[in-house]
Scaffold this motif. Structure first.
Motif, PDB file in Angstrom:
ATOM      1  N   ILE A 195       3.422  65.070 -35.141  1.00 33.96           N
ATOM      2  CA  ILE A 195       2.520  65.997 -34.126  1.00 33.96           C
ATOM      3  C   ILE A 195       1.798  67.046 -34.658  1.00 33.96           C
ATOM      4  N   THR A 196       0.690  68.080 -34.048  1.00 32.15           N
ATOM      5  CA  THR A 196       0.358  69.193 -34.989  1.00 32.15           C
ATOM      6  C   THR A 196       0.659  70.244 -34.564  1.00 32.15           C
ATOM      7  N   TYR A 197       0.995  71.387 -35.591  1.00 29.15           N
ATOM      8  CA  TYR A 197       1.741  72.327 -35.258  1.00 29.15           C
ATOM      9  C   TYR A 197       0.658  72.853 -33.466  1.00 29.15           C
ATOM     10  N   GLU A 198      -0.335  72.940 -33.482  1.00 25.95           N
ATOM     11  CA  GLU A 198      -0.338  73.237 -31.894  1.00 25.95           C
ATOM     12  C   GLU A 198       0.121  72.724 -30.768  1.00 25.95           C
ATOM     13  N   GLU A 199       0.364  71.461 -31.124  1.00 24.59           N
ATOM     14  CA  GLU A 199       0.679  70.477 -29.524  1.00 24.59           C
ATOM     15  C   GLU A 199       1.924  71.058 -29.912  1.00 24.59           C
ATOM     16  N   MET A 200       2.854  70.934 -30.977  1.00 28.05           N
ATOM     17  CA  MET A 200       4.460  71.480 -31.213  1.00 28.05           C
ATOM     18  C   MET A 200       4.448  73.017 -30.673  1.00 28.05           C
ATOM     19  N   LEU A 201       3.710  73.746 -30.500  1.00 27.43           N
ATOM     20  CA  LEU A 201       3.494  75.281 -30.220  1.00 27.43           C
ATOM     21  C   LEU A 201       3.429  75.023 -28.088  1.00 27.43           C
ATOM     22  N   GLU A 202       2.848  74.277 -27.702  1.00 26.22           N
ATOM     23  CA  GLU A 202       2.504  73.537 -26.875  1.00 26.22           C
ATOM     24  C   GLU A 202       4.063  73.332 -26.308  1.00 26.22           C
ATOM     25  N   MET A 203       4.692  72.073 -26.633  1.00 28.93           N
ATOM     26  CA  MET A 203       5.441  71.566 -26.526  1.00 28.93           C
ATOM     27  C   MET A 203       6.543  72.930 -26.373  1.00 28.93           C
ATOM     28  N   ALA A 204       7.626  73.383 -27.657  1.00 29.55           N
ATOM     29  CA  ALA A 204       8.132  73.940 -27.823  1.00 29.55           C
ATOM     30  C   ALA A 204       8.514  75.839 -26.593  1.00 29.55           C
TER      31      ALA A 204
END
Ligand code: ASP
Ligand code: MG
Length: 406
Positions: A195-204
């Motif tokens: 997963i990309t950092y950006e996606e992880m930030l949105e998910m988190a």
């Protein structure tokens, strides 16, 4: 030979048996030829226990002294793990944050890392030792002990990995990776390989909390490959990295949701410059965080304005909004605190049209009314009635084939 930073959370070091298990894992990684820095949290429940002791003396304990107290939890685990390693013939040495010199600002209880002195660690690594570093803590310019906020050991690990240019930062926890959505809602949810950092930030930020969010921001800024894995099960976990490193991009990576939302609407406000500010200014002054904001196109000389807040802030926000509406001569204030937000997240959205319409079609087919919509480059969020959360997430998970292997 690679340099790996491993971080073990509280449950992973929650007993002497578990510390022994961590020691075995560290030794196995070293046998595979890696240099290792190991960051540990306090044993499960220890930080809460210490916090309880402090509050037994003063409900608002002195922040400096609280950090002196809380930092002892991690100080105990670094010593215990180092002993466990040494007993197994693996040279190891423990370091508190201050001993490394993890320099932070002086914001006790929520300090930020400013600089890390990597010199001593490098010298020790060159001697073939495993370095065991206390997470969650640092030292300020004046030599005071500081802590980084709850869950801060993740950030310590990433910051060390960045400072020493480690090849990977591995976060060992009690789940085996990041999932397409919460498996408690969708039993078919699948572990993501990448997963990309950006996606992880949105998910988190939307509630899929696996990592301290700040650690992901840090990893993204310094491009540290971050891997989430289980300390109890074998497996590759989930690698969080930059978009360039992810070759084949899925359309949608995951579905995040947030149960604790509430929305407020003011109807018939004069459509004039400064109105948004007059409405949201007092909300911000009351320290209430606003998430989605929607303003209608004005049909006559008035408009409608809707925004969402955390459910805990609903009553307070409603009171403030009623006052503002009065002053502005608005027609009516309405609200609903039984709503939830569901979000599709994926960098694949950038290059694919039609994702929003598939989302809306899927919800329509289930008879779910969408109350609000907002979009960003890699996310589409909808607000729906609370009772539709499970149904909506399951339907979307199936519609975007998130349960099937790529
Ligand atoms: N021990 C600290 C906490 O419980 C820091 C951490 O575990 O990351 O929040
Ligand atoms: Mg944690």
């Amino acid at each position: 030979m690679a340099l790996i930073v491993q971080k073990y959370g509280g449950t992973s070091v929650g007993s002497l048996e578990r510390i022994a298990n961590v020691a075995e894992k560290v030794i196995a990684a070293r046998a595979a030829g890696h240099d290792l820095i190991v960051v540990v949290s306090a044993m499960t429940g220890e930080t809460d226990r210490l916090l309880g002791l402090a509050k037994g003396i003063d409900p608002q304990p002195n922040p400096r002294e609280l950090d002196v107290l809380l930092s002892t939890g991690e100080q105990a685990t670094i010593a215990l793990l180092s002993m466990a390693l040494e007993k197994r013939g693996c040279p190891a040495r423990s370091y508190t944050g201050a001993q490394v010199r993890i320099l932070t600002d002086s914001a006790f209880n929520k300090a930020r890392i400013v600089d890390i002195d990597a010199q001593r660690l490098r010298a020790d690594l060159a001697c073939g030792r495993v370095l065991v570093v206390a997470g969650f803590q640092g030292v300020d310019d004046a030599g005071n002990i500081t802590t980084l906020g709850r869950g801060g050991s993740d950030t310590t690990a990433v910051a060390l990995a960045a400072a020493l240019k480690a090849d990977e930062c591995q976060i060992y926890t009690d789940v085996d990776g990041v999932y397409t959505t919460d498996p408690r809602v969708v039993p078919d949810a699948r572990r993501l390989d990448r997963i990309t950092y950006e996606e992880m930030l949105e998910m988190a930020s939307l509630g899929a909390k696996v990592l301290q969010i700040r650690s992901v921001e840090f990893a993204s800024k310094y491009n540290v490959p971050l891997r989430v894995l289980s300390s109890f099960a074998e497996g590759q976990g989930t690698l969080i990295s930059s978009e360039e490193d992810v070759m084949e991009q899925a359309l949608i990576s995951g579905i995040a949701f947030n149960r604790d939302e509430a929305k407020l609407t003011v109807l018939g406000v004069p459509d004039q410059p400064g109105v948004a500010y007059r409405i949201l200014g007092p909300i911000a002054d009351a320290n209430i965080e606003v998430d989605m904001i929607v303003q209608n196109v004005a049909e006559d000389s008035t408009t409608d304005f809707t925004f969402t807040v955390h459910r805990d802030d609903y009553d307070k926000a409603l009171r403030i909004l009623r006052e503002t509406a009065n002053e502005l001569g608005a027609r009516e204030v309405t609200g609903d605190n039984k709503i939830v937000k569901i979000s599709l997240v994926g960098v694949g959205m950038r290059s694919h049209a039609g994702i929003a319409s598939t989302m809306f079609q899927t919800l329509a087919a289930e008879g779910i009314n969408i109350r609000m919509i907002s979009t960003s480059e890699i996310k589409i969020s909808v607000v729906v009635d609370e009772k539709y959360l499970e149904l909506g997430v399951r339907a979307l998970h199936a519609a975007f084939h998130l349960d099937s292997k790529k």
